[in-house]
Enzyme design. Structure first.
Site, mmCIF file in Angstrom:
data_model
loop_
_atom_site.group_PDB
_atom_site.id
_atom_site.type_symbol
_atom_site.label_atom_id
_atom_site.label_comp_id
_atom_site.label_asym_id
_atom_site.label_seq_id
_atom_site.Cartn_x
_atom_site.Cartn_y
_atom_site.Cartn_z
ATOM 1 N N HIS A 191 0.831 -1.228 0.000
ATOM 2 C CA HIS A 191 0.000 0.000 0.000
ATOM 3 C C HIS A 191 0.861 1.271 0.000
ATOM 4 C CE1 HIS A 191 -3.385 -2.667 1.324
ATOM 5 N NE2 HIS A 191 -2.399 -3.260 1.975
ATOM 6 N N SER A 249 17.850 20.338 -16.478
ATOM 7 C CA SER A 249 16.738 21.187 -16.889
ATOM 8 C C SER A 249 17.282 22.382 -17.653
ATOM 9 C CB SER A 249 15.973 21.658 -15.655
ATOM 10 O OG SER A 249 15.272 22.858 -15.938
ATOM 11 N N LYS A 309 18.563 20.925 -11.313
ATOM 12 C CA LYS A 309 17.869 19.674 -11.620
ATOM 13 C C LYS A 309 18.785 18.563 -12.097
ATOM 14 C CE LYS A 309 13.897 19.001 -11.977
ATOM 15 N NZ LYS A 309 13.036 18.258 -11.067
ATOM 16 N N GLU A 361 11.817 7.532 -16.548
ATOM 17 C CA GLU A 361 10.497 8.121 -16.828
ATOM 18 C C GLU A 361 10.038 7.774 -18.245
ATOM 19 O OE1 GLU A 361 10.450 12.405 -15.509
ATOM 20 O OE2 GLU A 361 12.453 11.801 -14.894
#
Ligand code: ARG
Length: 471
Positions: free
Chosen positions: A155, A276, A282, A289
């Site tokens: 969970h 970035s 970043k 991803e």
């Protein structure tokens, strides 16, 4: 003049020609098409439909053509529709009129079905190698950092501590099943439709088995209608690819979370991260991803092919031409995903301290403490209740379960409705026993079953994986 143009007087509308041609994508099949043609020429020779000189001329011409395809020297002509007619025309330009005998006893329908099976066979071999590469990366990381302790989750809440190696080996299991599914698909795909003709079977006494054997097929398709219109193997492949992508996507999801500085379990190497354009701070786990994102595309391709096939009567229908872009794309996507994830995993930096401290958060050893009470004769339900009360007390006083004092433990046992628990409250050794079970090492050691996270079990599983992979 079109190869099929005998009965036509008018020429094709350019919109129609553009719309129906497949050369832009079926060039991918060129080498398979040539291999199929060489075997077919040999078959025509065996059946006495071509003399030895013609066989030799055609085979030599096809071999030259193969060299030119491999060397990238073919200029594909969109006017020739597809890879099959392009290659036949290119052969004609090399060997002359005898090329007109190549298509005896063959249709593009059994030809393309053969080509795609050949293509799939070699592609599955490549994907299997890529899956092994991924397994090696996971096992390599397990060897390097596998004794780190991870908070196992259910969970998305802290559940029980597990060895990092145990977690990584779970993905190895998934990949092994993926390999099994691809091998299974390969086995069913590995039969030759050649000789099915357009749909009714070739009109010549071709020895289909001999041609199939020459192409390395394990046998021939048993029904010509099915032979030209079966695309089950493509569906099976896309289904296996989709599931493998789903596995990679789940791992990708974990890597992105683990890389979040708040969690900080792992750090992707610079080689597998991006920055970035605006935020100088970043460092993003982009490959993970994108693997997660591309999984959607591959699943879509499976759904697309199933939908493509669902309304098709027997036998070949032109719709089937559109089986190729999704199949080609999904295979390329899966291969690239496996390889980039292998690189990312192999170069991951693991922060053992961050993992270890998170592994204890959330009283993850509570089950182990309850198990310790059961070993001393308590019913599990009573043990569960007592440890639940201890968790509440530990939470209230800001301590771990392994820091509870003797008096607190004795009080919790004494308050139980269970007689054995009350009796145990007076046992001088029980508190220390429970504290030992509350440690991360004690908790993991308790899960000592085949497939469990006890270090000796994980070591055995890791040794077996290393042996299998030869690392
Ligand atoms: N380009 C076609 C395909 O990929 C080849 C088969 C064409 N057959 C036909 N009868 N038009 O499906």
């Amino acid at each position: 003049m079109k190869m099929w143009g005998g009965r036509f007087q008018g020429s094709s509308d350019e919109r129609m020609a553009e719309f129906t041609r497949s050369i832009d994508f079926d060039v991918e099949l060129a080498l398979d098409d040539i291999a199929g043609s060489i075997a077919h020429v040999h078959g025509l020779g065996r059946a006495g439909l071509l003399g030895p000189a013609d066989v030799e001329t055609l085979v030599r011409g096809l071999e030259d053509l193969r060299d030119d395809v491999e060397g990238g020297r073919i200029v594909w002509d969109p006017a020739l529709e597809d890879v099959h007619m392009n290659l036949e025309a290119a052969l004609g330009a090399r060997v002359g009129a005898v090329a007109g005998r190549l298509h005896t006893g063959r249709s593009r329908n059994d030809q393309v079905a053969t080509d795609v099976r050949l293509w799939l066979r070699r592609t599955l071999d490549r994907l299997d190698a890529a899956a092994v590469e991924m397994e090696r990366a996971l096992v390599g990381l397990a060897v390097r950092d596998g004794d780190a302790i991870l908070p196992g989750m259910t969970h998305i809440q802290p559940a029980q501590p597990v060895l990092f190696a145990h977690h990584l080996l779970a993905y190895v299991e998934m990949l092994e099943r993926d390999r099994g599914r691809m091998a299974d698909c390969r086995r069913r795909a590995n039969v030759s439709p050649l000789g099915s003709g357009a749909l009714a079977g070739a009109g010549y006494p071709l020895d289909r088995e001999a041609t199939a054997a020459e192409l390395g097929f394990a046998g021939v398709t048993a029904n010509s209608l099915d032979g030209v219109s079966d695309r089950d193997f493509a569906v099976e492949a896309l289904s296996a690819f989709s599931l493998c992508m789903v596995h990679l996507s789940r791992l990708a999801e974990e890597i992105t979370w683990w890389s979040n500085p708040r969690i900080g379990f792992v750090r992707a190497s610079d080689a597998f991260s991006t920055g970035s354009s605006m935020m100088p701070n970043k460092k993003n786990p982009d490959p993970a991803e994108l693997v997660r994102g591309k999984t959607a595309r591959v699943i879509g391709e499976l759904t697309g092919l199933l939908t493509l096939l669902k309304g098709l009567p027997l036998a070949y229908q032109k719709d089937m031409q559109d089986d190729k872009p999704p199949l080609f794309d999904a295979a390329a996507t899966l291969e690239a995903s496996l390889l980039v994830m292998s690189g990312m995993i192999a170069t991951l930096t693991v922060n053992r301290e961050a993992m270890r401290s998170a592994a204890g958060d959330g009283f993850t050893t509570a089950t182990s403490v309850a198990d310790a009470l059961v070993r001393r004769g308590l019913p599990f339900r009573a043990a569960h209740h007592i440890v639940g009360a201890l968790v509440a007390e530990a939470e209230r006083t800001g301590r771990g379960l392994d820091a509870l004092d003797d008096a607190t433990i004795a009080a919790a046992l004494g308050a139980s409705e269970d007689a054995a628990a009350v009796a145990l409250a007076g046992d001088g050794g029980i508190a220390a026993e429970m504290r030992a079970a509350a440690g991360l090492e004690g908790a993991m050691a308790g899960c000592d079953v085949v497939g469990g996270t006890a270090p000796r079990r994980v070591a055995a599983a890791l040794a077996a994986a290393r042996e299998r992979l030869g690392i």
